[in-house]
Design a protein around this motif. Structure first.
Motif, PDB file in Angstrom:
ATOM      1  N   CYS A   1       6.750 -33.879  -0.912  1.00  8.00           N
ATOM      2  CA  CYS A   1       8.003 -34.352  -1.505  1.00  8.00           C
ATOM      3  C   CYS A   1       7.820 -34.649  -2.988  1.00  8.00           C
ATOM      4  O   CYS A   1       6.741 -35.050  -3.429  1.00  8.00           O
ATOM      5  N   GLU A   2       8.885 -34.464  -3.736  1.00  5.41           N
ATOM      6  CA  GLU A   2       8.917 -34.868  -5.138  1.00  5.41           C
ATOM      7  C   GLU A   2      10.214 -35.613  -5.391  1.00  5.41           C
ATOM      8  O   GLU A   2      11.198 -35.442  -4.676  1.00  5.41           O
ATOM      9  N   TRP A   3      10.214 -36.438  -6.459  1.00  4.15           N
ATOM     10  CA  TRP A   3      11.343 -37.313  -6.737  1.00  4.15           C
ATOM     11  C   TRP A   3      12.167 -36.794  -7.908  1.00  4.15           C
ATOM     12  O   TRP A   3      11.628 -36.336  -8.915  1.00  4.15           O
ATOM     13  N   VAL A   4      13.490 -36.871  -7.734  1.00 11.44           N
ATOM     14  CA  VAL A   4      14.449 -36.430  -8.734  1.00 11.44           C
ATOM     15  C   VAL A   4      15.439 -37.564  -8.962  1.00 11.44           C
ATOM     16  O   VAL A   4      15.911 -38.177  -8.001  1.00 11.44           O
ATOM     17  N   THR A   5      15.763 -37.882 -10.219  1.00  8.63           N
ATOM     18  CA  THR A   5      16.762 -38.914 -10.499  1.00  8.63           C
ATOM     19  C   THR A   5      18.086 -38.280 -10.901  1.00  8.63           C
ATOM     20  O   THR A   5      18.120 -37.204 -11.507  1.00  8.63           O
ATOM     21  N   ASN A   6      19.166 -38.967 -10.555  1.00  9.66           N
ATOM     22  CA  ASN A   6      20.512 -38.471 -10.828  1.00  9.66           C
ATOM     23  C   ASN A   6      21.456 -39.651 -10.980  1.00  9.66           C
ATOM     24  O   ASN A   6      21.331 -40.651 -10.267  1.00  9.66           O
ATOM     25  N   ASP A   7      22.412 -39.559 -11.897  1.00  8.71           N
ATOM     26  CA  ASP A   7      23.398 -40.619 -12.054  1.00  8.71           C
ATOM     27  C   ASP A   7      24.160 -40.840 -10.754  1.00  8.71           C
ATOM     28  O   ASP A   7      24.460 -39.892 -10.010  1.00  8.71           O
ATOM     29  N   TRP A   8      24.537 -42.091 -10.525  1.00  8.59           N
ATOM     30  CA  TRP A   8      25.175 -42.465  -9.265  1.00  8.59           C
ATOM     31  C   TRP A   8      26.480 -41.715  -9.018  1.00  8.59           C
ATOM     32  O   TRP A   8      26.751 -41.263  -7.909  1.00  8.59           O
ATOM     33  N   ASP A   9      27.309 -41.559 -10.061  1.00  7.22           N
ATOM     34  CA  ASP A   9      28.646 -41.034  -9.830  1.00  7.22           C
ATOM     35  C   ASP A   9      28.663 -39.551  -9.472  1.00  7.22           C
ATOM     36  O   ASP A   9      29.695 -39.036  -9.026  1.00  7.22           O
ATOM     37  N   SER A  10      27.547 -38.846  -9.633  1.00  6.73           N
ATOM     38  CA  SER A  10      27.495 -37.434  -9.238  1.00  6.73           C
ATOM     39  C   SER A  10      26.388 -37.155  -8.235  1.00  6.73           C
ATOM     40  O   SER A  10      25.992 -36.004  -8.036  1.00  6.73           O
ATOM     41  N   ILE A  11      25.903 -38.193  -7.573  1.00  7.13           N
ATOM     42  CA  ILE A  11      24.729 -38.015  -6.727  1.00  7.13           C
ATOM     43  C   ILE A  11      25.039 -37.211  -5.460  1.00  7.13           C
ATOM     44  O   ILE A  11      24.213 -36.418  -4.999  1.00  7.13           O
ATOM     45  N   ILE A  12      26.230 -37.359  -4.892  1.00  7.94           N
ATOM     46  CA  ILE A  12      26.597 -36.554  -3.717  1.00  7.94           C
ATOM     47  C   ILE A  12      26.895 -35.106  -4.096  1.00  7.94           C
ATOM     48  O   ILE A  12      26.365 -34.180  -3.468  1.00  7.94           O
ATOM     49  N   PRO A  13      27.733 -34.841  -5.103  1.00  9.42           N
ATOM     50  CA  PRO A  13      27.964 -33.446  -5.479  1.00  9.42           C
ATOM     51  C   PRO A  13      26.686 -32.672  -5.783  1.00  9.42           C
ATOM     52  O   PRO A  13      26.560 -31.498  -5.428  1.00  9.42           O
ATOM     53  N   ASN A  14      25.715 -33.320  -6.423  1.00 13.44           N
ATOM     54  CA  ASN A  14      24.488 -32.612  -6.762  1.00 13.44           C
ATOM     55  C   ASN A  14      23.565 -32.409  -5.565  1.00 13.44           C
ATOM     56  O   ASN A  14      22.726 -31.503  -5.575  1.00 13.44           O
ATOM     57  N   LEU A  15      23.698 -33.238  -4.535  1.00 14.47           N
ATOM     58  CA  LEU A  15      23.011 -32.936  -3.271  1.00 14.47           C
ATOM     59  C   LEU A  15      23.626 -31.697  -2.639  1.00 14.47           C
ATOM     60  O   LEU A  15      22.928 -30.761  -2.242  1.00 14.47           O
ATOM     61  N   VAL A  16      24.957 -31.692  -2.550  1.00 11.87           N
ATOM     62  CA  VAL A  16      25.658 -30.587  -1.898  1.00 11.87           C
ATOM     63  C   VAL A  16      25.392 -29.264  -2.610  1.00 11.87           C
ATOM     64  O   VAL A  16      25.241 -28.216  -1.972  1.00 11.87           O
TER      65      VAL A  16
ATOM     66  N   MET B   1      24.243 -52.521  -0.152  1.00  7.17           N
ATOM     67  CA  MET B   1      24.058 -51.098  -0.287  1.00  7.17           C
ATOM     68  C   MET B   1      25.322 -50.458  -0.822  1.00  7.17           C
ATOM     69  O   MET B   1      26.404 -50.864  -0.455  1.00  7.17           O
ATOM     70  N   LYS B   2      25.156 -49.430  -1.617  1.00  7.06           N
ATOM     71  CA  LYS B   2      26.290 -48.905  -2.357  1.00  7.06           C
ATOM     72  C   LYS B   2      26.931 -47.721  -1.645  1.00  7.06           C
ATOM     73  O   LYS B   2      26.370 -47.086  -0.786  1.00  7.06           O
ATOM     74  N   SER B   3      28.169 -47.399  -2.084  1.00  8.36           N
ATOM     75  CA  SER B   3      28.839 -46.205  -1.610  1.00  8.36           C
ATOM     76  C   SER B   3      29.404 -45.481  -2.806  1.00  8.36           C
ATOM     77  O   SER B   3      29.475 -46.009  -3.899  1.00  8.36           O
ATOM     78  N   ILE B   4      29.855 -44.242  -2.576  1.00  9.04           N
ATOM     79  CA  ILE B   4      30.385 -43.450  -3.668  1.00  9.04           C
ATOM     80  C   ILE B   4      31.648 -42.748  -3.224  1.00  9.04           C
ATOM     81  O   ILE B   4      31.749 -42.310  -2.084  1.00  9.04           O
ATOM     82  N   LEU B   5      32.645 -42.658  -4.091  1.00  7.90           N
ATOM     83  CA  LEU B   5      33.834 -41.878  -3.820  1.00  7.90           C
ATOM     84  C   LEU B   5      33.510 -40.409  -4.043  1.00  7.90           C
ATOM     85  O   LEU B   5      32.665 -40.051  -4.842  1.00  7.90           O
ATOM     86  N   LEU B   6      34.200 -39.535  -3.356  1.00  6.88           N
ATOM     87  CA  LEU B   6      33.832 -38.128  -3.322  1.00  6.88           C
ATOM     88  C   LEU B   6      34.766 -37.299  -4.172  1.00  6.88           C
ATOM     89  O   LEU B   6      35.962 -37.260  -3.945  1.00  6.88           O
ATOM     90  N   GLY B   7      34.230 -36.618  -5.177  1.00  5.17           N
ATOM     91  CA  GLY B   7      35.016 -35.733  -6.024  1.00  5.17           C
ATOM     92  C   GLY B   7      35.109 -34.353  -5.432  1.00  5.17           C
ATOM     93  O   GLY B   7      34.447 -34.004  -4.460  1.00  5.17           O
ATOM     94  N   THR B   8      35.924 -33.518  -6.029  1.00  8.52           N
ATOM     95  CA  THR B   8      36.098 -32.165  -5.515  1.00  8.52           C
ATOM     96  C   THR B   8      34.828 -31.352  -5.601  1.00  8.52           C
ATOM     97  O   THR B   8      34.618 -30.426  -4.811  1.00  8.52           O
ATOM     98  N   ALA B   9      33.948 -31.713  -6.539  1.00  4.75           N
ATOM     99  CA  ALA B   9      32.691 -30.974  -6.643  1.00  4.75           C
ATOM    100  C   ALA B   9      31.851 -31.124  -5.388  1.00  4.75           C
ATOM    101  O   ALA B   9      31.015 -30.269  -5.085  1.00  4.75           O
ATOM    102  N   ALA B  10      32.056 -32.216  -4.647  1.00  5.09           N
ATOM    103  CA  ALA B  10      31.270 -32.429  -3.439  1.00  5.09           C
ATOM    104  C   ALA B  10      31.618 -31.448  -2.348  1.00  5.09           C
ATOM    105  O   ALA B  10      30.913 -31.351  -1.340  1.00  5.09           O
TER     106      ALA B  10
ATOM    107  N   SER C   1      33.022 -46.646  -8.042  1.00  5.50           N
ATOM    108  CA  SER C   1      32.915 -45.815  -6.839  1.00  5.50           C
ATOM    109  C   SER C   1      31.950 -46.373  -5.804  1.00  5.50           C
ATOM    110  O   SER C   1      31.123 -45.654  -5.244  1.00  5.50           O
ATOM    111  N   THR C   2      32.050 -47.658  -5.542  1.00  2.00           N
ATOM    112  CA  THR C   2      31.219 -48.292  -4.528  1.00  2.00           C
ATOM    113  C   THR C   2      32.080 -48.927  -3.449  1.00  2.00           C
ATOM    114  O   THR C   2      33.293 -49.089  -3.603  1.00  2.00           O
ATOM    115  N   LEU C   3      31.447 -49.300  -2.353  1.00  2.33           N
ATOM    116  CA  LEU C   3      32.148 -50.058  -1.317  1.00  2.33           C
ATOM    117  C   LEU C   3      32.738 -51.338  -1.892  1.00  2.33           C
ATOM    118  O   LEU C   3      33.830 -51.760  -1.507  1.00  2.33           O
ATOM    119  N   GLN C   4      32.005 -51.944  -2.812  1.00  6.76           N
ATOM    120  CA  GLN C   4      32.474 -53.201  -3.381  1.00  6.76           C
ATOM    121  C   GLN C   4      33.749 -53.014  -4.208  1.00  6.76           C
ATOM    122  O   GLN C   4      34.662 -53.840  -4.136  1.00  6.76           O
TER     123      GLN C   4
END
Length: 240
Positions: free
Chosen positions: A63-78, A1-10, A131-134
């Protein structure tokens, strides 16, 4: 399972109260099979699509589904572009500082190295997704990290000789290795993270509780384990 580093936009202002909306928007990457991917009909598919649809049905949510690039997936949730992240995201402390998580719906899983040779130096040049745990783990081990935007690119880097090995989720790598006459697993598997959960804005406590209840019901009746086995195979780790 993946992780992401957090940018200031988050750190932007949180938005929305999901249950007050007519539709709960489920954010995913669509590029991480078998967790999530885009099928031939152009629709989100995979383990998390089936899981998310079942959770929404049990919670009586539209519910409906939305796709987003991995590197901005947290900022766009916030920032309110969708209401959840359901994208193979590992739960860890750094993300907990910015968003909240449901309980895990996949137990902590193994990461593994793949290479063209059993003698590949794991302290050499290692490819991992950005930007993953790996990728963070490779840096901690003192190897030379090559980061790529997608998981597919790290495999290409090994095949092209750009990297000695690739390091990523075992569940993602296994079918690739099984279908390849070149690649093989090398070294030891490594457990990273605290399982995979749904990312939720910290303000959406009611939505978190609603999905936690739905996940609980799937764990209790065994349907979550059945779904995990369906998508990841009989030897995958499940809930006891």
């Amino acid at each position: 399972m993946k992780s992401i580093l957090l940018g200031t936009a988050a750190l932007a202002m949180t938005a929305g109260m999901a249950l007050a909306q007519d539709v709960v928007r489920m954010g995913t990457e669509g590029a991480y099979p078998p967790y999530n991917f885009i099928n031939d009909d152009g629709e989100v598919d995979g383990f998390e699509r089936e899981l998310g649809d079942e959770l929404c049905a049990r919670a009586e949510l539209d519910c409906e589904w939305v796709t987003n690039d991995w590197d901005s997936i947290i900022p766009n949730l916030v920032s309110g572009n969708y209401d959840t992240i359901i994208a193979g995201m590992s739960i860890n402390d750094s993300r907990d500082e910015v968003i909240d998580f449901t309980q895990d719906y996949i137990p902590p899983a193994e990461s593994a190295y793949v290479a063209l040779s059993e003698d590949a130096p794991l302290d050499g040049v290692i490819a991992a997704q950005t930007s993953t745990l790996q990728s963070a783990y490779i840096v901690e081990q003192g190897a030379t990290l090559l980061e790529y935007a997608t998981a597919e690119e790290i495999i290409s880097a090994v095949r092209n000789g750009e990297a000695d090995a690739a390091f990523f989720d075992f569940d993602f790598l296994r079918p690739i290795v099984e279908e390849s006459s070149e690649l093989s697993f090398v070294g030891e598997e490594v457990i990273l993270g605290r399982g995979t959960g749904m990312g939720i804005r910290e303000s959406d406590t009611e939505l978190k509780a609603t999905f936690n209840e739905a996940i609980d019901s799937m764990k209790e009746d065994g349907s979550l384990n059945e779904l995990i086995v369906k998508w990841f195979g009989d030897d995958v780790k499940v809930y006891e």
